[in-house]
Scaffold this motif. Structure first.
Motif, PDB file in Angstrom:
ATOM      1  N   CYS A 118      20.847  13.069  -7.682  1.00 22.37           N
ATOM      2  CA  CYS A 118      19.724  13.847  -8.225  1.00 22.37           C
ATOM      3  C   CYS A 118      20.271  15.010  -9.052  1.00 22.37           C
ATOM      4  N   ARG A 119      21.251  15.707  -8.497  1.00 24.38           N
ATOM      5  CA  ARG A 119      21.816  16.874  -9.207  1.00 24.38           C
ATOM      6  C   ARG A 119      22.516  16.461 -10.500  1.00 24.38           C
ATOM      7  N   LYS A 120      23.173  15.293 -10.470  1.00 23.37           N
ATOM      8  CA  LYS A 120      23.906  14.842 -11.673  1.00 23.37           C
ATOM      9  C   LYS A 120      23.043  13.955 -12.549  1.00 23.37           C
ATOM     10  N   ALA A 121      21.846  13.675 -12.126  1.00 22.99           N
ATOM     11  CA  ALA A 121      20.937  12.757 -12.828  1.00 22.99           C
ATOM     12  C   ALA A 121      21.538  11.349 -12.958  1.00 22.99           C
ATOM     13  N   SER A 122      22.415  11.002 -11.983  1.00 22.71           N
ATOM     14  CA  SER A 122      22.959   9.640 -12.033  1.00 22.71           C
ATOM     15  C   SER A 122      21.983   8.647 -11.396  1.00 22.71           C
ATOM     16  N   ILE A 123      21.035   9.150 -10.608  1.00 24.98           N
ATOM     17  CA  ILE A 123      19.933   8.274 -10.182  1.00 24.98           C
ATOM     18  C   ILE A 123      18.604   8.944 -10.545  1.00 24.98           C
ATOM     19  N   GLY A 124      17.624   8.117 -10.846  1.00 22.70           N
ATOM     20  CA  GLY A 124      16.308   8.656 -11.200  1.00 22.70           C
ATOM     21  C   GLY A 124      15.422   8.747  -9.971  1.00 22.70           C
ATOM     22  N   CYS A 125      14.279   9.407 -10.125  1.00 28.83           N
ATOM     23  CA  CYS A 125      13.366   9.587  -8.982  1.00 28.83           C
ATOM     24  C   CYS A 125      12.869   8.249  -8.459  1.00 28.83           C
TER      25      CYS A 125
ATOM     26  N   GLU B 132       0.839  -1.213   0.000  1.00 30.12           N
ATOM     27  CA  GLU B 132       0.000   0.000   0.000  1.00 30.12           C
ATOM     28  C   GLU B 132       0.869   1.256   0.000  1.00 30.12           C
ATOM     29  N   ILE B 133       1.961   1.210   0.764  1.00 27.93           N
ATOM     30  CA  ILE B 133       2.862   2.376   0.837  1.00 27.93           C
ATOM     31  C   ILE B 133       3.489   2.630  -0.540  1.00 27.93           C
ATOM     32  N   TRP B 134       3.970   1.554  -1.180  1.00 28.71           N
ATOM     33  CA  TRP B 134       4.643   1.729  -2.482  1.00 28.71           C
ATOM     34  C   TRP B 134       3.671   2.288  -3.525  1.00 28.71           C
ATOM     35  N   LYS B 135       2.423   1.811  -3.482  1.00 26.52           N
ATOM     36  CA  LYS B 135       1.426   2.301  -4.457  1.00 26.52           C
ATOM     37  C   LYS B 135       1.248   3.816  -4.339  1.00 26.52           C
ATOM     38  N   LYS B 136       1.397   4.340  -3.121  1.00 25.39           N
ATOM     39  CA  LYS B 136       1.246   5.791  -2.927  1.00 25.39           C
ATOM     40  C   LYS B 136       2.556   6.529  -3.220  1.00 25.39           C
ATOM     41  N   LEU B 137       3.669   5.898  -2.823  1.00 24.19           N
ATOM     42  CA  LEU B 137       4.957   6.571  -2.941  1.00 24.19           C
ATOM     43  C   LEU B 137       5.433   6.656  -4.400  1.00 24.19           C
ATOM     44  N   ALA B 138       5.238   5.579  -5.156  1.00 24.13           N
ATOM     45  CA  ALA B 138       5.771   5.527  -6.528  1.00 24.13           C
ATOM     46  C   ALA B 138       5.309   6.725  -7.377  1.00 24.13           C
ATOM     47  N   PRO B 139       4.016   7.083  -7.379  1.00 24.29           N
ATOM     48  CA  PRO B 139       3.611   8.221  -8.222  1.00 24.29           C
ATOM     49  C   PRO B 139       3.733   9.594  -7.543  1.00 24.29           C
ATOM     50  N   ALA B 140       4.287   9.653  -6.313  1.00 23.38           N
ATOM     51  CA  ALA B 140       4.281  10.928  -5.566  1.00 23.38           C
ATOM     52  C   ALA B 140       5.124  12.000  -6.265  1.00 23.38           C
ATOM     53  N   LEU B 141       4.714  13.239  -6.066  1.00 25.33           N
ATOM     54  CA  LEU B 141       5.374  14.395  -6.700  1.00 25.33           C
ATOM     55  C   LEU B 141       6.844  14.526  -6.283  1.00 25.33           C
ATOM     56  N   THR B 142       7.725  14.780  -7.257  1.00 25.59           N
ATOM     57  CA  THR B 142       9.139  15.082  -6.952  1.00 25.59           C
ATOM     58  C   THR B 142       9.465  16.451  -7.560  1.00 25.59           C
ATOM     59  N   ASP B 143      10.750  16.734  -7.776  1.00 21.28           N
ATOM     60  CA  ASP B 143      11.121  18.013  -8.400  1.00 21.28           C
ATOM     61  C   ASP B 143      10.585  18.018  -9.844  1.00 21.28           C
TER      62      ASP B 143
ATOM     63  N   ASP C  22      14.151  21.352  -3.953  1.00 18.69           N
ATOM     64  CA  ASP C  22      12.825  21.646  -4.517  1.00 18.69           C
ATOM     65  C   ASP C  22      11.967  20.395  -4.636  1.00 18.69           C
ATOM     66  N   CYS C  23      12.384  19.342  -3.951  1.00 20.83           N
ATOM     67  CA  CYS C  23      11.657  18.075  -4.067  1.00 20.83           C
ATOM     68  C   CYS C  23      10.980  17.746  -2.737  1.00 20.83           C
ATOM     69  N   ASN C  24       9.675  17.552  -2.777  1.00 20.42           N
ATOM     70  CA  ASN C  24       8.928  17.248  -1.558  1.00 20.42           C
ATOM     71  C   ASN C  24       9.379  15.933  -0.924  1.00 20.42           C
ATOM     72  N   ILE C  25       9.681  14.962  -1.775  1.00 22.70           N
ATOM     73  CA  ILE C  25      10.113  13.651  -1.251  1.00 22.70           C
ATOM     74  C   ILE C  25      11.424  13.801  -0.475  1.00 22.70           C
ATOM     75  N   TYR C  26      12.308  14.644  -0.994  1.00 28.19           N
ATOM     76  CA  TYR C  26      13.585  14.891  -0.307  1.00 28.19           C
ATOM     77  C   TYR C  26      13.339  15.633   1.017  1.00 28.19           C
ATOM     78  N   ASN C  27      12.617  16.740   0.923  1.00 28.34           N
ATOM     79  CA  ASN C  27      12.458  17.609   2.098  1.00 28.34           C
ATOM     80  C   ASN C  27      11.693  16.965   3.240  1.00 28.34           C
ATOM     81  N   CYS C  28      10.582  16.312   2.897  1.00 21.93           N
ATOM     82  CA  CYS C  28       9.708  15.821   3.969  1.00 21.93           C
ATOM     83  C   CYS C  28       9.972  14.372   4.358  1.00 21.93           C
ATOM     84  N   TYR C  29      10.521  13.592   3.449  1.00 19.64           N
ATOM     85  CA  TYR C  29      10.601  12.147   3.738  1.00 19.64           C
ATOM     86  C   TYR C  29      12.044  11.637   3.836  1.00 19.64           C
ATOM     87  N   LEU C  30      12.822  11.866   2.758  1.00 20.32           N
ATOM     88  CA  LEU C  30      14.196  11.346   2.784  1.00 20.32           C
ATOM     89  C   LEU C  30      14.964  11.829   4.002  1.00 20.32           C
TER      90      LEU C  30
END
Ligand code: TYM
Length: 327
Positions: free
Chosen positions: A256-263, A207-218, A232-240
């Motif tokens: 994230c800054r270098k785009a070496s990992i995706g959201c 249930e958590i993944w179903k909500k987290l996967a589409p959640a808003l990022t930068d 500027d990413c809600n997932i970073y600021n509030c959760y990570l």
């Protein structure tokens, strides 16, 4: 002597990550260093429309959330507001030192009045005075809360100050201990049950993944290779920042800054951490749901202890205002 803490939550049913990170996790840590009273504030919850047949279950769910988050009933008092009538009696006395114009300026009064246009009742206006009574009846020094509660704590200090000024020093002016504000997964507003943008403490990993996967990022990161800005990413600021350790945070910031990992990759790291932290909480919730009599017993015992402290303060207050009777 240990300093004192009071905090509380409305019995709105299942608790969510916002309550947990913003308040409960803090409470569980603070209980080792302070004398704590944690209230389930059911009289506050009736200032908006509610269903009487659901209220007891909501109270139980709230107490279960407290216990599963680590509040230890041997260390802290868990009480139910309606079982300690001294709170409402003190509210009446405090009403007479609380300016109506200040109450009308409180943001939650304005919000709730707009939400419930057909039911702008005295309870909504008086809500912060009851909250002040909750806190100062225990002579609390600190109130650990999320930042949405700050205007209420400011008003509590003003009410305590005014009472002390008129009738002699009685109450310390309590200070807030602020937890972080957790926005919902939509990144638009505070996580709240009414907005339905929550992860609940009893949700399964699926249930958590179903909500987290589409959640808003930068929103800059439209494609996998677009670089982003974590701040500027809600997932970073509030959760990570709340669930990951420093090294993981550094790895994600850079990636994230270098785009070496995706959201999605970033969310998978976060997901593992959320599941790791919340699984014991969920398991405890499920266990306690099978033992509601035990939970009710904790509420009764805590409320009895709270009554003794609250009655002592109320007697002192009544003496101060000249209501010095022995029945
Ligand atoms: P309530 O029931 O809305 O929330 C309980 C606690 O959870 C925090 N919280 C959050 N923190 C961060 N992010 C979020 N999205 C989030 N959602 C909720 C709240 O700040 C709060 O600390 N008026 C209070 C209850 C109350 C009270 C008191 C609190 C009554 N009397 C005396 C402290 C002291 C309320 O409605 O909280």
């Amino acid at each position: 002597m240990k300093k004192k803490i009071f905090s509380g939550a409305q019995p709105t049913g299942r608790l969510h990550i916002g309550n947990y990170i913003g308040a409960l996790k803090n409470w569980a840590q603070l209980q080792y260093d302070y004398d704590c009273v944690f209230g389930i504030v059911d009289y506050h919850a009736i200032s908006v429309p509610f269903s009487p047949s659901e209220m007891k279950q909501r109270v139980l769910d709230c107490a279960i959330g407290f216990l599963a988050s680590g509040i230890d009933p041997e260390k802290s008092i868990i009480m139910l507001q309606s079982l300690v009538p001294q709170h409402t009696e003190l509210t009446w006395i405090l009403n007479s030192v609380s300016p109506v114009q200040d109450l009308m300026r409180v943001p939650t009064f304005k919000e709730k009045s707009a939400q419930h246009k057909g039911n702008i009742n005295m309870g909504l206006l008086d809500y912060p005075v009851l909250m002040a009574a909750d806190i100062i009846i225990y002579k609390a020094d600190f109130v650990p809360v999320g930042d949405d509660q700050v205007p209420h704590i400011e008003l509590t200090r003003e009410i305590a100050r005014e009472f002390n000024k008129r009738y002699g020093y009685t109450f310390p002016e309590p200070k807030e201990i602020l937890g972080p504000r957790i926005l919902g997964l939509d990144g638009q507003a505070k996580m709240s049950k009414t907005l339905g943008n929550c992860i609940y403490l009893d949700e399964t990993p699926d249930e958590i993944w179903k909500k987290l996967a589409p959640a808003l990022t930068d929103t800059r990161r439209k494609r996998r290779n677009d670089p982003g800005e974590p701040k500027d990413c809600n997932i970073y600021n509030c959760y990570l920042k709340r669930f990951c350790d420093k090294e993981e945070i550094r790895y994600i910031e850079e990636g994230c800054r270098k785009a070496s990992i995706g959201c999605l990759e970033c969310k998978k790291i976060l997901f593992k951490k959320i599941v790791k932290e919340l699984t014991p909480v969920r398991e405890k919730i499920l266990e306690l749901r099978q033992n509601e009599n035990y939970v009710m017993d904790i509420i009764y015992k805590g409320s009895k202890k709270a009554r003794i402290i609250a009655e002592k303060t109320l007697t002192e207050v009544k003496e101060k205002i000249g209501f010095d009777y022995k029945l």
